[in-house]
Design a protein around this motif. Structure first.
Motif, PDB file in Angstrom:
ATOM      1  N   GLN A   1       0.832  -1.205   0.000  1.00 50.97           N
ATOM      2  CA  GLN A   1       0.000   0.000   0.000  1.00 50.97           C
ATOM      3  C   GLN A   1       0.866   1.255   0.000  1.00 50.97           C
ATOM      4  N   GLU A   2       1.920   1.238   0.777  1.00 51.95           N
ATOM      5  CA  GLU A   2       2.830   2.379   0.812  1.00 51.95           C
ATOM      6  C   GLU A   2       3.571   2.535  -0.515  1.00 51.95           C
ATOM      7  N   HIS A   3       3.970   1.411  -1.085  1.00 56.49           N
ATOM      8  CA  HIS A   3       4.721   1.454  -2.343  1.00 56.49           C
ATOM      9  C   HIS A   3       3.860   1.987  -3.486  1.00 56.49           C
ATOM     10  N   GLN A   4       2.553   1.731  -3.412  1.00 61.06           N
ATOM     11  CA  GLN A   4       1.658   2.222  -4.464  1.00 61.06           C
ATOM     12  C   GLN A   4       1.703   3.745  -4.561  1.00 61.06           C
ATOM     13  N   LYS A   5       1.977   4.413  -3.449  1.00 62.43           N
ATOM     14  CA  LYS A   5       2.079   5.873  -3.474  1.00 62.43           C
ATOM     15  C   LYS A   5       3.244   6.311  -4.352  1.00 62.43           C
ATOM     16  N   ILE A   6       4.343   5.549  -4.281  1.00 60.26           N
ATOM     17  CA  ILE A   6       5.499   5.843  -5.136  1.00 60.26           C
ATOM     18  C   ILE A   6       5.160   5.594  -6.594  1.00 60.26           C
ATOM     19  N   ASN A   7       4.490   4.462  -6.855  1.00 60.17           N
ATOM     20  CA  ASN A   7       4.115   4.118  -8.220  1.00 60.17           C
ATOM     21  C   ASN A   7       3.191   5.177  -8.815  1.00 60.17           C
ATOM     22  N   GLN A   8       2.238   5.635  -8.024  1.00 62.58           N
ATOM     23  CA  GLN A   8       1.286   6.631  -8.517  1.00 62.58           C
ATOM     24  C   GLN A   8       1.982   7.958  -8.815  1.00 62.58           C
TER      25      GLN A   8
ATOM     26  N   TYR B   1       5.360   8.350  -9.518  1.00 66.16           N
ATOM     27  CA  TYR B   1       6.504   8.295 -10.424  1.00 66.16           C
ATOM     28  C   TYR B   1       6.411   7.209 -11.496  1.00 66.16           C
ATOM     29  N   GLY B   2       5.328   6.428 -11.504  1.00 63.22           N
ATOM     30  CA  GLY B   2       5.189   5.366 -12.475  1.00 63.22           C
ATOM     31  C   GLY B   2       5.778   4.049 -11.959  1.00 63.22           C
ATOM     32  N   LEU B   3       5.528   2.980 -12.721  1.00 67.84           N
ATOM     33  CA  LEU B   3       5.961   1.658 -12.288  1.00 67.84           C
ATOM     34  C   LEU B   3       7.430   1.407 -12.549  1.00 67.84           C
ATOM     35  N   PHE B   4       7.977   2.056 -13.587  1.00 62.67           N
ATOM     36  CA  PHE B   4       9.351   1.772 -14.011  1.00 62.67           C
ATOM     37  C   PHE B   4      10.198   3.021 -13.977  1.00 62.67           C
ATOM     38  N   ILE B   5      11.506   2.797 -13.821  1.00 57.14           N
ATOM     39  CA  ILE B   5      12.458   3.894 -13.935  1.00 57.14           C
ATOM     40  C   ILE B   5      12.720   4.155 -15.410  1.00 57.14           C
TER      41      ILE B   5
END
Length: 266
Positions: free
Chosen positions: A253-260, A262-266
């Protein structure tokens, strides 16, 4: 590892579709590593549907499959080439000249064929996203227990458990190959991202060993602990033997905030 526990196999396939779609849209010439077996079929169905509704093009995609049976014709009903054509390639706009499997016929040297496959992957720029399943004995690709963690594409003898697990796909009197060409564990770990899908209680013990056990050749999938971008998609049944599931759910759940953000990939 990013451990994502979902309610059911449909959600696993839907989440996997999101990752594959993202990498295809983000990369100008995406390179996908593909898997066969029961688990990814629902993913491929979703990708076909997305293409047929004009939401996704595979025109610039190159693919490398994990494995292929030794000495099997491409048009054989049991070949992985036939599996990929039936479940994906024939239903999308991919250039099938850019879809590769580690083939090796009876008159070909498997060592030379393995080296040639590794060269093809390098020449394509490496694999951006490798799709994986996991065997009940912890294998990834056809890297059976005791496979070297430094292994590259080569020929492998299949274990009796793997042969038994796959026998349901063969008719009673049909020839079932006992050897296969497979990407090695080091080849898999070279992918920029790996996405492993596992569903069902029959995979629960292997999933536990992969995530919570030591890194060991006896559970080849445990090598993914050493990959910096490993995404593990599980349904509740496959995750049932994991301890500390509350942490995995909260961390995701916390990681989804990063994905939202900055996206799923670098």
């Amino acid at each position: 590892m990013q451990i994502i526990i979902l309610d059911n196999p449909d959600q696993v396939a839907t989440h996997a579709e999101q990752w594959v779609t993202e990498v295809i849209k983000q990369k100008s010439t995406p390179v996908l590593g593909l898997a066969t077996g029961t688990t990814p079929i629902q993913l491929y169905k979703r990708l076909v549907q997305r293409h047929q509704t004009a939401q996704l093009s595979f025109a610039n995609v190159t693919t490398f499959n994990l494995d292929e049976y030794h000495n099997i014709a491409a048009d054989n009903a049991q070949s992985y080439r036939k599996f990929m054509k039936d479940n994906l390639f024939d239903h999308i706009d991919i250039d099938q000249n850019k879809t590769f499997l580690p083939i090796c016929q009876q008159d070909q040297n498997p060592r030379i064929q393995g080296l040639a496959y590794e060269k093809k992957i390098r020449n394509a720029g490496g694999i951006d996203l490798q799709i994986l399943g996991i065997g009940a004995n912890g294998h990834i690709g056809f890297n059976e227990p005791t496979s070297s963690l430094a292994s590259r594409t080569r020929i492998k003898t299949l274990t009796k458990q793997t042969l038994q697990d796959n026998s349901r796909l063969f008719d009673k009197d049909e020839y079932q190959p006992t050897m296969a060409m497979t990407m090695g564990i080091a080849t898999i770990l070279d992918a920029r991202y790996v996405l492993l899908m596992a569903t069902g209680t029959n995979k629960a013990a292997a999933v536990k060993q992969m995530i919570m056990g030591p890194v060991t050749a006896m559970c080849p999938a445990s090598a993914l602990q050493m990959h910096e971008n490993a995404i593990i998609l599980l349904d509740k049944e496959a995750a049932c033997e994991l301890s500390d599931q509350e942490y995995f759910i909260w961390a995701n759940q916390e990681h989804q905030k990063i994905n939202q953000a900055y996206g799923l990939f670098i």
